[in-house]
Design an enzyme around this catalytic site. Structure first.
Site, short mmCIF file in Angstrom:
data_model
loop_
_atom_site.label_atom_id
_atom_site.label_comp_id
_atom_site.label_asym_id
_atom_site.label_seq_id
_atom_site.Cartn_x
_atom_site.Cartn_y
_atom_site.Cartn_z
N LYS A 1 71.59 -56.99 13.05
CA LYS A 1 71.52 -56.31 14.87
C LYS A 1 70.05 -55.82 15.13
CE LYS A 1 73.11 -54.96 18.64
NZ LYS A 1 73.92 -56.45 19.59
N TRP B 1 71.08 -56.80 3.79
CA TRP B 1 70.33 -58.21 4.26
C TRP B 1 69.24 -59.27 3.67
CZ3 TRP B 1 66.97 -60.02 7.31
CH2 TRP B 1 67.25 -61.18 7.89
N GLU C 1 74.20 -68.58 18.03
CA GLU C 1 73.86 -67.52 16.71
C GLU C 1 75.48 -67.26 16.49
OE1 GLU C 1 71.82 -63.82 18.61
OE2 GLU C 1 73.30 -64.07 19.94
N CYS D 1 69.33 -54.14 6.98
CA CYS D 1 70.28 -53.46 6.02
C CYS D 1 71.12 -51.67 6.58
CB CYS D 1 69.27 -52.92 4.61
SG CYS D 1 68.70 -54.37 4.19
N HIS E 1 60.78 -86.22 30.70
CA HIS E 1 60.12 -85.93 29.93
C HIS E 1 60.74 -85.61 27.96
CE1 HIS E 1 57.36 -85.24 32.74
NE2 HIS E 1 57.69 -85.18 33.86
N GLY F 1 63.97 -51.88 4.71
CA GLY F 1 62.28 -52.31 4.95
C GLY F 1 61.52 -53.20 3.63
N ARG G 1 75.32 -54.19 11.81
CA ARG G 1 73.91 -54.82 11.74
C ARG G 1 74.08 -55.85 10.58
NH1 ARG G 1 71.07 -49.94 12.38
NH2 ARG G 1 69.73 -50.04 10.69
N GLU H 1 69.21 -67.99 27.05
CA GLU H 1 70.38 -66.82 26.97
C GLU H 1 71.37 -68.00 26.15
OE1 GLU H 1 71.85 -63.85 25.47
OE2 GLU H 1 69.67 -64.64 25.25
N LYS I 1 72.87 -68.33 22.68
CA LYS I 1 74.21 -67.05 22.50
C LYS I 1 75.12 -68.07 21.69
CE LYS I 1 74.00 -63.36 22.99
NZ LYS I 1 72.99 -63.17 22.85
#
Length: 626
Positions: free
Chosen positions: A621, A77, A505, A2, A521, A103, A27, A498, A502
């Site tokens: 973010k 958020w 995301e 937020c 495996h 928070g 954010r 990574e 990405k």
């Protein structure tokens, strides 16, 4: 997470608050709102679900002019309570107190029961509404808004950054923080608050960073700050060197694309003053860094998300080049177990924002354990130095660490980290080389070779960027795909992780990463013509092993995309696309360079899928709460 913006001034704050909210969109959020004290000193509020433009339209549709010279605003958020207008901030109690909050109030259920017993009405599902009610309740026994807020926050367990206004004091804005970041912007005859400086760049370059436990009493002309004990304190005012243009899109369609292309310059900026005459400079990590680095015998890296992957790459470097044992752990796991910390261990935290809640908590846990070791081992010199690698100079992480090394990536707006990750790897490479040198694990010739490789990075990255048209074409093959598998060996395994992160995301495709040697495996069971397999093939001593792994995929009908070094010589075949992404990369530069290609692939797949590239659903973010 937020975003908060607020202010008090002689001028109408509505356009300033709206612009601040736009600059905090990166954010991550699902709703937004603004509350003002109008000319009649009553609270006027507008909230909207969705993008800021929805809020702006609702304000334009207001029958009463939406103006005021003191106000607070918020992008939410969702944590407690679904995305909905009634859950959006600001929250108001009895038309008297309005608050915005970042928070989590962990004891909100207990407070809510008390407040219901005191006849307070709840209109939302959020934990935040108890903050508004508690401040209002405390105002019944305290004359000043500051005293009421001070009494209220003593009752909160958890994390918060708060902006509070009240009709009782129409010329006062209260700000408070614990855990979540909050900055004060200083103007001439006006003051502002925000979650970060980018929100306020159009109105000021002068900033004061509140510390944990601080409460600020803000008027147009005065600013008074009190620490956690209630004592008045002075916090240093700093001038930001960020420009308004640095957080603008420019000619790019998305921030992520802009930030991918900023990486050559970000690498240059990160290396400046850390390399001189083919040598690394130990003092760039701190005045006493060289003496401390000589004594360390192990490394522990703690991070989350993308930063964790950077730490995984560095583990190979530390053990290969420095010959130091290195452990890497996810901060959210580390903080809740009972780790054994050995003496003479360098504790490294990685964070783009420096406000990641789990990483901060892990650092604080280590510092507490270090203090306990000092108190119980009087005959032993305890050496557990902490080093923060971060992109934000005034973050909580940098303030609490013994040593700091900034990445100098510049502002990163896209939720999916690109240049922050790249510059973290650059700093880690410099750190590995520095420690290796001071511990005499590398000679001058090898150090010179590593430095030369780092200095070539900008041109190597630029070469990868020149393949964007090819990568864009390959991305079209993902239009109907729902799953993908990434493969790599050695340092390319965390780069595969990574790449998978990405892709999931920003395109919402389910993606996994595996060490290529682990195909037998389990992952081979997933391979068919509908599962794209992306592999990274540098020209190294594991190349032939990787080629064998790729044949295992081919034999099962897998569709492969291979990013290779020009010297790897993997021949394209049916069902196998090969992109010669780079050449002449070494053990340190290779993971950094190949990652750029995976960033571009994820970006263009997201475009094909039509997702929100810069603000992917459900993500934020900076994760400043658990």
């Amino acid at each position: 997470m937020c975003g908060i913006v607020g202010g008090i001034a002689e001028r109408n704050l509505t356009p300033i608050l709206l612009e601040g909210l736009r600059r905090l969109e990166y954010r991550g959020y699902d709703s937004s709102g603004i509350a003002l004290l109008n000319t009649e000193s009553s609270i006027q509020r507008v909230r909207a679900l969705g993008k800021i433009k929805a809020l702006e339209q609702k304000i334009a549709d207001e029958t009463i002019p939406f103006t005021g010279n003191i106000g607070i605003a918020h992008t939410r958020w969702a944590t407690h309570g679904a995305p909905a207008e009634n859950n959006a901030h600001p929250h108001i109690c009895n038309g008297n107190v309005a608050i915005v909050h970042n928070g989590i109030i962990e004891n909100y259920e207990l407070l809510k029961q008390e407040q219901l017993a005191n006849n307070y009405q709840f209109t939302s599902e959020t934990d935040t509404e108890v903050v508004a009610h508690e401040v209002h309740y405390q105002l019944q026994s305290h004359d000043a808004l500051f005293d009421a807020v001070k009494a209220a926050i003593k009752r909160f367990d958890g994390a918060y950054a708060l902006g509070v206004i009240s009709t009782n004091e129409p010329n006062t804005l209260i700000a408070a923080r614990k855990g979540s970041p909050l900055v004060i912007g200083v103007g001439i005859g006006e003051h502002f608050i925000a979650s970060d400086v980018s929100a306020l760049l159009p109105v000021t370059r002068r900033f004061i960073f509140l510390e944990d436990g601080d409460i600020a009493v803000i008027t147009k002309d005065n600013l008074n700050i009190f620490d956690v004990s209630g004592e008045p304190v002075t916090r240093e005012e700093k001038e930001s060197n960020l420009s308004v243009e640095s957080v603008e899109l420019g000619q790019h369609r998305h921030y992520m694309h802009k930030e991918i292309y900023e990486q050559p310059q970000a690498v240059i900026d990160t290396l400046v003053s850390r390399i001189q005459q083919d040598k690394v400079i130990p003092s760039s990590f701190g005045q006493d860094a060289e003496a401390v680095f000589k004594q360390i015998e192990a490394v522990q890296i703690i991070a989350c998300g993308t930063s964790y992957h950077a730490g995984m790459v560095a583990k190979y470097w530390f053990e290969d080049i420095c010959q130091l044992p290195c452990q890497v752990e996810v901060a959210s796991e580390y903080r809740y177990r009972n780790p054994v910390i050995q003496n003479k261990t360098l504790f490294i935290t990685l964070s783009q924002s420096g406000e990641t809640a789990d990483t901060l908590a892990a650092l604080q846990k280590v510092m507490q354990m270090r203090n306990e070791m000092v108190s119980t081992q009087s005959q032993v010199d305890v050496l557990i130095p902490t080093l923060a690698i971060c992109n934000v100079a005034e973050s909580s992480l940098t303030r609490e660490s013994d040593f700091v090394c900034l990445t100098h990536a510049g502002p990163e707006i896209g939720v999916a980290s690109t240049k922050a990750f790249t510059t973290q790897l650059v700093v880690l490479a410099v750190l590995v080389t520095t420690i290796s040198r001071v511990k005499e694990r590398v000679d001058a010739t090898r150090e010179k070779a590593i430095v030369a490789g780092l200095q070539q990075l900008p041109s190597l990255i630029t070469k990868v960027l020149s393949h964007e048209d090819i990568i864009e074409k390959i991305a079209e093959d993902f239009s109907d795909k729902q799953h993908a598998l990434f493969l790599g060996r050695g340092t390319m395994y965390p780069i595969a992780m990574e790449g998978a992160l990405k892709l999931k995301e920003i395109s919402y495709i389910h993606a996994e990463a595996y060490p290529a040697g682990e195909l037998k495996h389990g992952p081979l069971a997933l391979i068919d013509e509908n599962m794209p397999v992306i592999a990274i093939a540098p020209h190294d001593d594991l190349l032939e092993k990787l080629k064998s792994n790729l044949q295992e995929v081919k034999a099962r009908g897998g569709q492969m995309i291979i990013f290779e070094d020009e010297h790897s010589d993997i021949e394209p075949q049916e069902g196998m696309q090969v992109i010669k992404a780079t050449t002449n990369v070494g053990r340190i530069t290779a993971p950094i360079v190949f990652n750029i290609a995976l960033q571009l692939l994820s970006y263009h797949v997201a475009l094909i899928k039509g997702t929100d590239v810069d603000q992917p659903r459900n993500l934020a973010k900076s994760v400043t709460v658990e």
